[in-house]
Write a protein that holds these residues in place. Structure first.
Motif, mmCIF file in Angstrom:
data_model
loop_
_atom_site.group_PDB
_atom_site.id
_atom_site.type_symbol
_atom_site.label_atom_id
_atom_site.label_comp_id
_atom_site.label_asym_id
_atom_site.label_seq_id
_atom_site.Cartn_x
_atom_site.Cartn_y
_atom_site.Cartn_z
ATOM 1 N N PRO A 64 -3.964 2.882 -2.588
ATOM 2 C CA PRO A 64 -3.458 3.245 -3.558
ATOM 3 C C PRO A 64 -2.466 1.770 -3.571
ATOM 4 C CG PRO A 64 -3.583 5.237 -2.687
ATOM 5 C CD PRO A 64 -4.756 4.071 -1.733
ATOM 6 N N THR A 65 -1.447 1.426 -4.253
ATOM 7 C CA THR A 65 -0.974 0.044 -4.151
ATOM 8 C C THR A 65 -0.044 -0.123 -5.013
ATOM 9 O OG1 THR A 65 -3.023 -1.079 -2.940
ATOM 10 C CG2 THR A 65 -0.900 -2.199 -3.782
ATOM 11 N N GLY A 66 1.163 -0.325 -5.198
ATOM 12 C CA GLY A 66 2.009 -0.973 -6.212
ATOM 13 C C GLY A 66 2.321 -2.832 -6.050
ATOM 14 N N GLY A 67 2.115 -2.685 -6.840
ATOM 15 C CA GLY A 67 1.771 -4.809 -7.494
ATOM 16 C C GLY A 67 3.572 -5.157 -8.130
ATOM 17 N N TRP A 68 3.625 -6.074 -7.863
ATOM 18 C CA TRP A 68 4.970 -6.589 -8.560
ATOM 19 C C TRP A 68 5.485 -8.351 -8.621
ATOM 20 C CZ3 TRP A 68 8.894 -9.302 -6.620
ATOM 21 C CH2 TRP A 68 10.120 -8.935 -7.415
ATOM 22 N N GLY A 69 5.681 -8.728 -9.443
ATOM 23 C CA GLY A 69 5.781 -10.279 -9.529
ATOM 24 C C GLY A 69 6.791 -10.554 -10.069
ATOM 25 N N MET A 70 7.836 -11.665 -10.316
ATOM 26 C CA MET A 70 8.489 -11.884 -10.469
ATOM 27 C C MET A 70 8.960 -13.327 -10.579
ATOM 28 S SD MET A 70 13.062 -11.194 -9.333
ATOM 29 C CE MET A 70 12.987 -12.073 -8.495
ATOM 30 N N GLY A 71 9.929 -14.082 -11.961
ATOM 31 C CA GLY A 71 10.080 -15.910 -12.146
ATOM 32 C C GLY A 71 11.208 -15.916 -11.111
ATOM 33 N N VAL A 72 11.142 -16.067 -10.774
ATOM 34 C CA VAL A 72 12.894 -16.801 -10.055
ATOM 35 C C VAL A 72 13.854 -17.588 -10.688
ATOM 36 C CG1 VAL A 72 12.890 -18.684 -7.463
ATOM 37 C CG2 VAL A 72 10.896 -16.520 -7.578
ATOM 38 N N ASP A 73 12.116 -18.790 -11.220
ATOM 39 C CA ASP A 73 13.469 -19.227 -12.942
ATOM 40 C C ASP A 73 14.473 -18.646 -13.524
ATOM 41 O OD1 ASP A 73 11.643 -22.160 -11.136
ATOM 42 O OD2 ASP A 73 10.073 -20.684 -12.610
ATOM 43 N N ARG A 74 13.808 -18.028 -14.072
ATOM 44 C CA ARG A 74 14.128 -17.069 -14.967
ATOM 45 C C ARG A 74 15.575 -16.232 -14.260
ATOM 46 N NH1 ARG A 74 9.503 -15.221 -19.441
ATOM 47 N NH2 ARG A 74 8.944 -16.826 -19.505
ATOM 48 N N LEU A 75 15.641 -15.681 -12.983
ATOM 49 C CA LEU A 75 16.408 -15.124 -12.550
ATOM 50 C C LEU A 75 17.974 -15.905 -12.263
ATOM 51 C CD1 LEU A 75 17.886 -12.918 -11.624
ATOM 52 C CD2 LEU A 75 16.261 -13.293 -8.886
ATOM 53 N N ALA A 91 0.361 -1.123 0.229
ATOM 54 C CA ALA A 91 0.138 -0.136 0.062
ATOM 55 C C ALA A 91 1.090 1.241 0.161
ATOM 56 C CB ALA A 91 -0.762 -0.134 1.168
ATOM 57 N N TYR A 92 0.440 2.314 -1.057
ATOM 58 C CA TYR A 92 1.387 3.223 -1.142
ATOM 59 C C TYR A 92 2.064 3.496 -1.104
ATOM 60 C CZ TYR A 92 -2.753 3.982 2.729
ATOM 61 O OH TYR A 92 -3.784 3.515 3.580
ATOM 62 N N LEU A 93 2.696 2.585 -2.889
ATOM 63 C CA LEU A 93 4.043 3.240 -3.334
ATOM 64 C C LEU A 93 3.081 3.104 -4.621
ATOM 65 C CD1 LEU A 93 5.968 -0.044 -1.842
ATOM 66 C CD2 LEU A 93 5.997 2.389 -0.718
ATOM 67 N N ASP A 94 3.794 2.880 -5.901
ATOM 68 C CA ASP A 94 3.657 3.008 -6.483
ATOM 69 C C ASP A 94 4.592 2.547 -8.250
ATOM 70 O OD1 ASP A 94 5.398 5.352 -6.929
ATOM 71 O OD2 ASP A 94 4.189 6.430 -7.586
ATOM 72 N N TYR A 134 2.973 -3.057 -11.794
ATOM 73 C CA TYR A 134 2.240 -1.631 -11.740
ATOM 74 C C TYR A 134 1.678 -0.861 -11.019
ATOM 75 C CZ TYR A 134 -0.624 -6.006 -12.815
ATOM 76 O OH TYR A 134 -1.514 -7.339 -13.075
ATOM 77 N N THR A 135 0.978 0.092 -10.212
ATOM 78 C CA THR A 135 0.248 0.437 -10.240
ATOM 79 C C THR A 135 -0.263 0.210 -9.682
ATOM 80 O OG1 THR A 135 1.222 2.511 -10.598
ATOM 81 C CG2 THR A 135 -0.568 2.918 -9.114
ATOM 82 N N GLU A 136 -1.550 -0.038 -9.297
ATOM 83 C CA GLU A 136 -2.428 -1.149 -9.088
ATOM 84 C C GLU A 136 -4.091 -0.433 -9.424
ATOM 85 O OE1 GLU A 136 -2.610 -4.488 -8.973
ATOM 86 O OE2 GLU A 136 -0.506 -4.622 -8.708
ATOM 87 N N LEU A 137 -3.952 -0.972 -10.276
ATOM 88 C CA LEU A 137 -6.588 -0.133 -10.148
ATOM 89 C C LEU A 137 -7.205 -0.329 -9.026
ATOM 90 C CD1 LEU A 137 -8.219 1.307 -12.274
ATOM 91 C CD2 LEU A 137 -8.581 -0.894 -13.230
ATOM 92 N N ASN A 138 -7.028 0.527 -8.621
ATOM 93 C CA ASN A 138 -8.017 0.625 -7.237
ATOM 94 C C ASN A 138 -9.632 0.930 -7.386
ATOM 95 O OD1 ASN A 138 -7.328 3.175 -7.442
ATOM 96 N ND2 ASN A 138 -7.291 2.800 -5.292
ATOM 97 N N MET A 146 10.556 0.401 -9.592
ATOM 98 C CA MET A 146 11.489 0.622 -9.668
ATOM 99 C C MET A 146 12.467 0.207 -8.821
ATOM 100 S SD MET A 146 10.864 2.335 -13.910
ATOM 101 C CE MET A 146 9.278 3.033 -13.303
ATOM 102 N N VAL A 147 12.318 1.542 -8.135
ATOM 103 C CA VAL A 147 13.199 1.959 -7.242
ATOM 104 C C VAL A 147 13.806 0.331 -6.128
ATOM 105 C CG1 VAL A 147 14.253 2.962 -6.074
ATOM 106 C CG2 VAL A 147 13.835 4.211 -7.294
ATOM 107 N N LEU A 148 12.274 -0.097 -6.135
ATOM 108 C CA LEU A 148 13.107 -1.344 -4.980
ATOM 109 C C LEU A 148 13.330 -1.906 -6.137
ATOM 110 C CD1 LEU A 148 12.057 -1.752 -2.106
ATOM 111 C CD2 LEU A 148 10.177 -2.662 -2.928
ATOM 112 N N THR A 149 12.804 -2.862 -6.788
ATOM 113 C CA THR A 149 13.048 -3.567 -8.427
ATOM 114 C C THR A 149 15.854 -3.403 -7.960
ATOM 115 O OG1 THR A 149 11.201 -4.058 -9.074
ATOM 116 C CG2 THR A 149 13.192 -4.691 -10.349
#
Length: 642
Positions: free
Chosen positions: A589-600, A390-393, A545-549, A398-401
């Motif tokens: 307002p929420t930021g959501g993120w997903g990553m593939g562990v296998d590909r990394l 919550a409260y991230l866009d 992405y910034t989540e649609l709410n 991108m900075v967190l990634t």
């Protein structure tokens, strides 16, 4: 000079008698003399050959005939099926004698890593006969120096210790020594009780007083024969003449971030490696490190998010609606409820419902299932991590990634830069640089600048835009299977023009809204969404992405996806009324993120094929696993050799 032990007279006597004169003298022609000399030489050669044969037989008898030892080299060329039959007969023989070929317990006093750490400082030739140790592991190499000294390489926990079995140290006597060591084969799991020491050449070893086979290996282990065996070594080192290069060596082990070439492995056949991963792990030491690297990736992810006050959660694997991603699901049946369920393609909707419920920071590491093709970067089941805060866009994400991935790569490999065989093992590896910040490419602007799509309409929800994109695909020979929806055409064009530019980590940002039904519209352009995908080595690794709410807009976008499904796009999302109802209670307002562990993990381990980083990847069934008439995978060799 004639050998005094050989008397040639008997061989020449008959001829001499025939030619004797009255006065006792012998008249011999030249031809007769030549014949006699030749016969004499043959007699000498035969007697010398018999003498050498007798000496050799006597020496062999002294060395091991007494106990009929089999300590010498194993049957290298034995047929695998015959080998298996012989080993089964060996098991039967033990059981018939009242023995147990699979003991219930063996006390291990010291694991191999601990043994190496404790005794590695011993001097060359130093032995500690007053210290008792018990080790266990798998025999991956064996060699003999006569009948009283046998060498093994004992492997366990990724480590190796030499075993120097000397008949003089054997508690049960020499006859039992030769009997036991004549039955131990490569691959057997053994328990050893003895004392520590180093060989005269300085190799840390264990000197056994007794040894017990704990689990016989009934099949021939994969092996790589030495090209040119050398002479036998001195006592204290396994002689090259009888050594067999059957197990993994410890030299030049691979490390994460460095190039890796499976063509150099002992077991090379991919079909066998993936179907019988246990063999792959046993004889190819790099593989152990690959999956240790994968474990480090998952461990780092947990530390990173736990340290930022995220809560790890679990969500259902079976859904009534396959939502959260654009993908074809697997179906299953619930017998008691008499209903069809879908294996999850993403945990997204459930995780956002938890944020609605007040769990402001959540993440999940788990399996997803997508009923799609299998290729070098896709497996039907795969592992992802998704988080919602919550409260991230998407700018914050991108900075967190960048912080997450650059820190992880540095932590695991020791550097921000790694090497990867992007263009195949026969080409030099490329360098991938994870030094932050990462490059950013706006998707639509990138298509215009890189792909030359200068006339791409601003409003992509029109038929005119769809036709333009279809024409561009035809012009540039970009294949897009039907249905030719705007979203699918855009995706194929991005894959053709932009993704190949993303070798080092690159964000492709600001996707069109039509491609992102769960993302919030862009604050600067309502036709776009606040979304990014991170590409590394030209493949997608992250999506966020910034989540649609807005629940009203969400229902509308689900309806648009329904139109695509009606047009034949079975990967378009289905409407999820429960999720929309949850949004009506208010998603911050929420930021959501997903990553593939296998590909990394593929990137960090220089793996071109996703099967390299999955312990048990999906494989095409073999003939005996399929209904009659179905196509089967080729059979793997029964006893694979290099």
């Amino acid at each position: 000079m004639a050998d005094p032990a050989v008397d040639p007279a008997p061989a020449a006597a008959p001829a001499a008698a025939e030619q004797a004169t009255a006065d006792g003298e012998e008249k011999i022609s030249k031809s007769e003399l030549k014949r006699r000399l030749k016969a004499e030489q043959k007699a000498k050669e035969k007697e010398e050959k018999d003498r050498l044969k007798a000496e050799k037989a006597a020496a062999q008898g002294a060395a091991g005939d007494k106990a009929k030892t089999k300590v010498a080299e194993e049957d290298e060329e034995e047929d695998p099926n015959k080998y298996h039959e012989n080993r089964l007969a060996y098991i039967t023989e033990i059981q018939a004698a009242g023995g147990n070929p699979y003991p219930h317990k063996f006390h291990v006093s010291t694991r191999l890593p601990e043994y190496l750490a404790k005794y590695s400082t011993l001097e060359s030739g130093q032995q500690l006969p007053d210290e008792q140790v018990s080790l266990a592991g798998r025999v991956m190499r064996r060699a003999a120096s006569g009948g009283r000294l046998v060498f093994y390489d004992l492997h366990a926990d990724g480590c190796k210790v030499q075993v120097m079995a000397d008949a003089r140290n054997w508690e049960a006597g020499e006859e039992e020594f030769t009997r036991l060591h004549g039955t131990v084969k490569r691959g057997d799991i053994v328990g050893i009780s003895g004392f520590p020491g180093k060989s005269k050449r300085g190799e840390l070893s264990v000197f056994p007083r007794s040894m017990l086979v704990l689990a016989p290996c009934l099949h021939m282990m994969p092996k790589e024969k030495k090209k040119a065996p050398g002479a036998a070594g001195a006592a204290g080192a396994a002689p090259a003449a009888t050594a067999q290069a059957d197990g993994p060596t410890t030299a030049a082990l691979w490390a994460p971030g460095l190039p890796r070439n499976p063509e150099h492995y002992i077991l090379k056949d991919q079909e066998t490696r993936y179907r019988a991963r246990y063999l792959d792990l046993l004889v190819n030491p790099d593989i152990r490190h690959v999956f240790q690297t994968r474990a480090k990736v998952v461990s780092y992810l947990r530390r990173f998010f736990d340290g930022r006050d995220f809560l790890e959660v679990e969500t259902p694997m079976m859904h009534m609606v396959a939502g959260g991603a654009a993908a074809r699901p697997f179906k299953t049946e619930h017998n008691d409820l008499n209903m069809t369920l879908f294996m999850r393609i993403a945990p997204e909707l459930f995780l956002k419902e938890l944020v609605v419920g007040g769990l402001d920071r959540v993440y999940e590491i788990g399996k997803q299932f997508r009923n799609e093709g299998i290729d070098l970067t896709h497996n039907p089941e795969f592992t992802t991590i998704e988080f919602y805060a919550a409260y991230l866009d998407y700018n914050d994400l991108m900075v967190l990634t960048e912080e997450l991935l650059s820190g992880m790569v540095k932590d695991i490999t020791g550097s921000y830069k790694i090497q990867y065989h992007s263009n195949g093992l026969d080409k030099d590896p490329v360098e991938i640089d994870f030094t932050p910040p990462f490059k950013r490419i706006p998707m639509i602007q990138g298509l215009r600048d890189i792909g030359g799509l200068t006339d791409l309409p601003t409003n992509l929800e029109t038929e005119e835009a769809r036709q333009y994109l279809e024409a561009m695909c035809e012009k540039h020979h970009v294949q897009c299977p039907p249905p030719l929806t705007t979203a699918r055409l855009l995706d194929k064009l991005v894959g053709h023009f932009i993704e190949p530019k993303c070798v080092s980590p690159t964000f492709i940002i600001d996707h069109p809204q039509i491609m992102s039904p769960l993302a919030k519209w862009h604050r600067a352009d309502v036709n776009l969404s606040e979304r990014f995908e991170l590409f590394v080595n030209c493949h997608e690794v992250c999506n966020a992405y910034t989540e649609l709410n807005d629940p009203i807009r969400q229902r509308q976008l689900f309806a648009n996806q329904g139109k695509d499904r009606a047009a034949g796009d079975d990967e378009a999302m289905k409407k999820d009324d429960d999720f929309c109802t949850a949004l009506e209670y208010g998603l911050p307002p929420t930021g959501g993120w997903g990553m593939g562990v296998d590909r990394l993990t593929m990137i960090l381990t220089d793996s071109i094929n996703i099967k390299e980083v999955l312990l048990f990847p999906a494989m095409k069934p073999k003939a005996d696993q399929l209904p009659t008439g179905a196509a089967a995978a080729p059979a793997a060799p029964s006893a694979p050799n290099a």
